[in-house]
Each structure stands twice: as C-alpha cells, then as structure tokens.
Design an enzyme around this catalytic site. Structure first.
Site, short mmCIF file in Angstrom:
data_model
loop_
_atom_site.label_atom_id
_atom_site.label_comp_id
_atom_site.label_asym_id
_atom_site.label_seq_id
_atom_site.Cartn_x
_atom_site.Cartn_y
_atom_site.Cartn_z
N LYS A 79 0.84 -1.20 0.00
CA LYS A 79 0.00 0.00 0.00
C LYS A 79 0.87 1.24 0.00
O LYS A 79 1.84 1.31 0.75
CB LYS A 79 -0.86 -0.01 1.29
CG LYS A 79 -1.80 1.16 1.42
CD LYS A 79 -3.12 0.88 0.75
CE LYS A 79 -3.97 2.12 0.58
NZ LYS A 79 -3.61 2.94 -0.59
N LYS A 103 5.26 2.39 8.35
CA LYS A 103 4.12 3.23 8.73
C LYS A 103 2.86 2.38 8.98
O LYS A 103 2.19 2.54 9.99
CB LYS A 103 3.87 4.23 7.60
CG LYS A 103 2.91 5.33 7.91
CD LYS A 103 2.64 6.20 6.67
CE LYS A 103 3.90 6.82 6.11
NZ LYS A 103 3.60 7.77 5.01
N LYS A 115 5.29 2.17 -3.05
CA LYS A 115 5.27 3.57 -3.47
C LYS A 115 5.53 3.63 -4.96
O LYS A 115 6.26 2.79 -5.50
CB LYS A 115 6.36 4.37 -2.75
CG LYS A 115 6.11 5.86 -2.75
CD LYS A 115 4.96 6.23 -1.83
CE LYS A 115 5.05 7.60 -1.26
NZ LYS A 115 4.34 7.67 0.02
N THR A 199 -4.54 12.95 6.47
CA THR A 199 -3.14 13.07 6.92
C THR A 199 -3.02 14.26 7.86
O THR A 199 -2.43 14.15 8.94
CB THR A 199 -2.18 13.18 5.72
OG1 THR A 199 -2.48 12.12 4.80
CG2 THR A 199 -0.73 13.07 6.15
N SER A 358 -7.14 5.56 4.21
CA SER A 358 -7.09 4.73 2.99
C SER A 358 -7.52 3.30 3.31
O SER A 358 -8.21 2.65 2.54
CB SER A 358 -5.66 4.69 2.43
OG SER A 358 -5.41 5.80 1.61
#
Ligand code: GLU
Length: 428
Positions: A79, A103, A115, A199, A358
C-alpha cells in the site's frame, strides 16, 4: 550473524534509501533479531520501471519514466501513494515504499508498503496531458496492482482527480468493477469521507498527544508549517479551527510570517486560486530556512525529504517537530534535534492518518458498505491515539527517541509476521 553497528554513526547521508536501511538495521539489532530480517526487509520485494509516452498538446511525443516499488507483503497487500515530481528517483521510491511498510505496521494496519513515482512536474502539463500520463502509468503497471496485491493512493503531486482516472483505467484493463484497487478516489467512485484531510487530521491528533504528554497547552501554542499542499493546508486549517495560532507558512513560491497568527481560511482560499501562498496580503515574507529558526512551539515540515539537516536543526527553537512529510529530517539533523531535547513525532507515526483512512476506504470498497463522516473521524482518532501510545511506551521502555521507538514497534511486528510465515525461525 549479529548485525554490525557500522551504520549507527551520525552520517551526512542524504540518500533516503540508505537512511531507511540504516534505521532498519539499527532496529533489527536492538531487538536482537536474526540478520535475515534485515536482509529481507532492506530491499523492495519487487521494483518495476515503466516508460510512458504522452502526446503533448503541441504535437510532440514525450516519454516519462515511472516506478513502482513493492516492499513487503508479510502483513498484507502492499500500500502506498504515487508521486508526480521532477525530483523522483528509483532510490527515493524504494525508500518511500519501505517507509510505508513501517508506517502501516506502526499504525496497526494489515498492509505492506509500496510507493510509485513519475519523474514529471505536473504543473507543466495540461489537464489532458496529465490524464494521458496517469492512464499510461496504470496501464503499464496494471498486472502488478489489485486490491489484494498492491493498492496505490495519492502522494505529492497527485490528487483525487488523478485517482479517479487511474481507477477508471485499471477497471478498463481488468474489465470489471474493482474500486478497492486504489484509495483517495472521488467520493462518487467509492472514495471515503475524510480521506483528503486525513493526513492533516492525523498530524493534529499526534501534536495533541505530544502536547499532552509534554504538559504544553496547545491552544496557547504557536505553529510554523513548511508546505501548504494537501497535508500542510489541512493541518493549518484544523489547527486554526482549534484556536491554535499558525504564525508562519512557506511553500515553494513564497512564505508569510505574522506573530499574531495568519488568517488561515483566507490563505487557503488565496492558495486555491493562485496555486501558492505567495502574494497573500498579510504578514512579512519569510523563507523556508527562516521558518525553521522561528521561536514557535511546534514546527511542521509538510513538504519533502531532507529539509532539516544539522545546520538547520542547530538554529531550531521549537519544542516539537511534527513530521507531516516523509523523511524530512536527515540523520545528522536528527542527532542535533535529539541533543537539543526537541521532541520529534516521526514521519511513520505522524503522517499515518492518510493511509489509515485509505485502509477504511479499502474496507468500505471490499464490503460495499459505506460509513459516515463521523464514524471515519472517530475511528481515525482511536487508531492514531493507539499508534501514538504504542510508540510512546516503547520510547519510555527502551529509553530511546520517538523515531527509533517507532522503528522498534514496526520491525517487531514485521518480524513476528515473518516468523509466523516460517520465513525466519520463531522469535521470543
Ligand atoms: N501517500 C500517503 C503516505 O505517504 C498515503 C498513502 C496511502 O494512503 O496509501 O502515507
């Protein structure tokens, strides 16, 4: 074989891939884990390059290079966001994918890390060119993506609209409805309430947790923010709404400082119209470097990597650094902050609100049952508070700073999953 502490020295390293590898190595060593854990986790499991031809509006063809790194899937599907930025490099994408694994582990989510990035300045493209690029990127990578394989999301330079195009392209390729393939989508396509501000909301929740533990009265505090994109903008808005004074903001085109507090709603409106905070009629002009040196309570780096190096850190006077960006502090900068007793809320904890919502979006897509705004916001607050508490007690228990504590929490979690899968011997 034991891990050697050769990477523990304060380094001038600027390559984010090397930086995150060194942090991983240190955590593996501190936890007394087998070296294999480091060997496996120090590389992305898969790394793909795509080259995307785009017909520019002037008729010329331009090929853009993009990447996708999938770091590990031991805790769940990979992810992480997709970055459109001229400074994107292969090593940066690999590092960002590793950061995502740590994370999601810190946040307690059933995901691995990934990513993507495309070397492009999206501001130089027309909307049509941008759409062609976004669709081309997804076509090139579709076989490696999927709601149970790898789930992209927005990052620097991408947004909800781009996610809409990307989801549409993916569904054309696979010829079925599959909204859980990526998150950060428009609401109408299965996006989640609260994702855009998630965020920023997570950053504010973390600042609040830190302030409580440090005995700081947040409502009387002053804050300076570097970056006024999705993350910096929402962080400023939410802090301002709580009555906190945001006294300085900087983006790539300019910066403003007003010790009495900036008019954040007005500034957000101005930035939405002009694409930058530059030209807003309030406060004194200020540079990024100056922003970091201000006598404020909290500094929020919400831009890119390597912003706080030793030199910048030397001049910093705040009590808390809340890392809204990924990797904003260099290892030597970090050492200086530690020496000065500045409390750092590390990136893999501080900005995990985005990927947490998410996760909620993905769950809603898979179950086809959608939650309201209030539910998202309550669940996010609970998840962030728990993550903060886990890292904080590790910080206390191990007498280490919050960054290393966060890595210890994450790496232990990953190693447990690796042991349960039989990839490494059982661990104590
Ligand atoms: N790009 C964001 C990050 O760096 C969000 C990733 C996601 O939601 O998957 O955490």
């Amino acid at each position: 074989m034991a891990v050697q502490p050769e990477d523990q020295a304060v380094t001038k390293e600027r390559n984010p891939y090397r930086i995150v590898q060194a942090l991983l190595k240190e955590a593996v060593q501190t936890l007394g884990l087998p070296y294999d854990v480091y060997e496996i986790l120090s590389y992305p499991h898969r790394f793909v390059e795509v080259n995307i031809p785009v017909r520019r509006d002037n008729g010329q063809l331009q090929v853009f290079t993009g990447y996708r790194a999938q770091h590990t899937h031991v805790l769940g599907p990979a992810k992480g966001g997709i970055r459109f930025h001229p400074g994107v490099t292969a090593d940066e994408v690999k590092a960002l994918a590793m950061w995502m694994s740590f994370k999601t582990a810190v946040a307690g989510l059933p995901f691995g890390g990934a990513k993507g990035g495309v070397v492009v300045d999206p501001r130089q493209l027309s909307l049509r060119e941008l759409e062609e690029l976004a669709r081309g990127y997804i076509r090139g990578l579709a076989e490696y993506l999927g709601p149970h394989i790898d789930i992209p999301a927005p990052d620097v330079g991408t947004n909800e609209r781009i996610m809409g195009w990307m989801m549409d392209e993916y569904e054309r390729v696979v010829r079925r409805n599959d909204p859980g393939v990526l998150t950060g989508k428009p609401l109408i396509l299965g996006g989640s309430y609260g994702r855009a501000e998630a965020t920023g909301r997570g950053v504010v929740l973390c600042i609040n947790e830190a302030a409580e533990r440090l005995g700081m009265k947040l409502r009387q505090a002053t804050v300076a923010i570097q970056g006024f994109g999705n993350v910096g903008g929402h962080t400023a808005r939410l802090l301002h709404a709580m009555g906190v004074k945001v006294v300085a903001v900087v983006d790539i085109e300019g910066g403003l400082y007003d010790p009495e507090g900036l008019d954040i709603p007005g500034l957000l409106e101005h930035a939405a119209r002009r694409g930058s905070v530059a030209g807003f009629p309030q406060g004194d002009p200020i540079t990024s470097k100056e922003l970091f040196q201000l006598d404020v309570d909290v500094v929020v780096p919400a831009a890119l990597e390597n912003q706080i190096d030793a030199e910048v850190a030397q001049g910093m006077r705040c009590r808390i650094v809340a890392e809204a960006a990924n990797g904003p502090t260099t290892p030597d900068g970090d050492a200086v902050l530690k020496e000065k007793g500045i409390f750092v809320i590390p990136d893999i904890l501080c900005n995990s609100g985005g990927v947490t919502v998410s996760y909620f979006e993905w769950v809603q897509n898979l179950t086809q049952y959608y939650w309201g705004e209030e539910e998202i916001s309550q669940r996010l607050a609970r998840q962030m508070k728990n993550a903060f508490a886990r890292v904080f007690s590790m910080h206390r228990e191990m007498q280490t700073d919050m960054r290393h504590a966060a890595y210890l929490v994450a790496v232990r979690q990953l190693a447990q999953a690796m042991a349960a899968r039989g990839m490494i011997p059982p661990i104590g």
